[in-house]
Design an enzyme around this catalytic site. Structure first.
Site, short mmCIF file in Angstrom:
data_model
loop_
_atom_site.label_atom_id
_atom_site.label_comp_id
_atom_site.label_asym_id
_atom_site.label_seq_id
_atom_site.Cartn_x
_atom_site.Cartn_y
_atom_site.Cartn_z
N ALA A 53 103.77 -16.31 55.20
CA ALA A 53 103.14 -15.09 54.67
C ALA A 53 103.14 -15.23 53.16
O ALA A 53 104.08 -14.83 52.47
CB ALA A 53 103.93 -13.87 55.11
N SER B 178 107.78 -9.04 47.77
CA SER B 178 107.74 -10.01 48.87
C SER B 178 107.17 -9.30 50.10
O SER B 178 106.48 -8.29 50.00
CB SER B 178 109.15 -10.54 49.14
OG SER B 178 109.13 -11.59 50.08
N ASN B 179 107.46 -9.85 51.28
CA ASN B 179 106.97 -9.21 52.51
C ASN B 179 108.01 -9.44 53.62
O ASN B 179 109.02 -10.07 53.40
CB ASN B 179 105.59 -9.78 52.89
CG ASN B 179 105.63 -11.28 53.13
OD1 ASN B 179 106.28 -11.74 54.07
ND2 ASN B 179 105.02 -12.05 52.25
N ARG B 180 107.67 -8.95 54.83
CA ARG B 180 108.67 -8.87 55.89
C ARG B 180 108.77 -10.14 56.75
O ARG B 180 109.41 -10.13 57.78
CB ARG B 180 108.38 -7.66 56.80
CG ARG B 180 108.52 -6.33 56.05
CD ARG B 180 108.49 -5.13 57.01
NE ARG B 180 107.20 -5.02 57.68
CZ ARG B 180 107.05 -5.08 58.99
NH1 ARG B 180 108.09 -5.30 59.77
NH2 ARG B 180 105.86 -4.94 59.53
#
Ligand code: PMT
Length: 210
Positions: A88, A21-23
């Site tokens: 995102a 995943s991402n932040r």
């Protein structure tokens, strides 16, 4: 107007336990949804997994993966006047989701990835007279990369943020954005709260539509 807004990260499963995943915290997308609603517009918010309070009065669609998010955008796009892609969305996902938990002694540590759908490109054919707004999360060549996305994805606006800048991008309550429009306009904003960034973006969209 009817706004369709995406927020948050996506999660691409590696096995039943793990994902990549991402932040993204979802704060930017939620701020846009809340601001559009505050201005009296109808809002459908498609959100990846985040830890934010569900905003009142807003239709929520909860998704996990990039594929789920594409399907949710596709299902709702023809009912909206404006799409804002603040999420995102993963660009890659594991070639396959292992059916059981990968084991340390048998997994060789190599995770083969493949491209996910580029949602904005896939739904370009549905733009017609809708307003399409993208975001550009950059770490270098901000202007070049943002304008490239504005043009290749056929957008009306792209909101560019250098996610390496303190007080900008992922997780924080503020952002530092430059808004490029398809007529060559450039609006550079200082570091302000994401709610105030959202206000500026909504105002520009409404002005563009009138
Ligand atoms: O959520 P926060 O913690 O508040 O952080 C805010 C943010 C940094 C996530 C936000 O400001 C932001 O920059 N969102 C866009 C992040 C991103 O994916 O940017 P990108 O340059 O990789 O993608 C360009 C555009 O294409 C984006 O509008 C994105 O939603 C869209 N996209 C990306 C990948 C993909 N497979 N399909 C897409 O449509």
């Amino acid at each position: 107007m009817k706004f369709l807004i995406t927020a948050g990260p996506t999660r691409e499963r590696v096995d039943p336990v793990r994902f990549i995943s991402n932040r993204s915290s979802g704060k930017m997308g939620y701020a846009l949804a809340e601001m559009a609603y505050k201005f009296g517009h109808e809002v459908c918010l498609i959100t990846g997994p985040v830890n934010l309070k569900t905003p009142d009065g807003i239709e929520m669609v909860y998704v996990e993966s990039a594929e789920d998010m594409y399907n949710a955008v596709r299902d709702n796009i023809e009912d909206c006047d404006c799409l804002i892609m603040a999420a995102a969305v993963a660009d890659w996902k594991p070639e396959e989701c292992n059916p059981s938990k990968l084991k340390k002694d048998s997994f060789d540590g190599v995770l083969k990835l493949k491209r996910t759908k580029d949602i904005l490109l896939e739904i370009k054919e549905f733009k017609k007279d809708r307003v399409f707004v993208g975001f550009a999360a950059e770490t270098d060549d901000l202007i070049k990369n943002a304008i490239n996305k504005l043009e290749t994805k056929g957008l009306d606006f792209i909101v560019a943020n250098d996610v390496t800048q303190p007080g900008a991008g992922f997780g924080v309550d503020t952002n530092i954005v430059t808004i490029f429009d398809s007529q060559g306009g450039v609006t550079e904003l200082p570091r302000i709260n994401k709610a105030d960034v959202a206000k500026k973006i909504i105002e520009k969209i409404v002005e563009f539509r009138t």
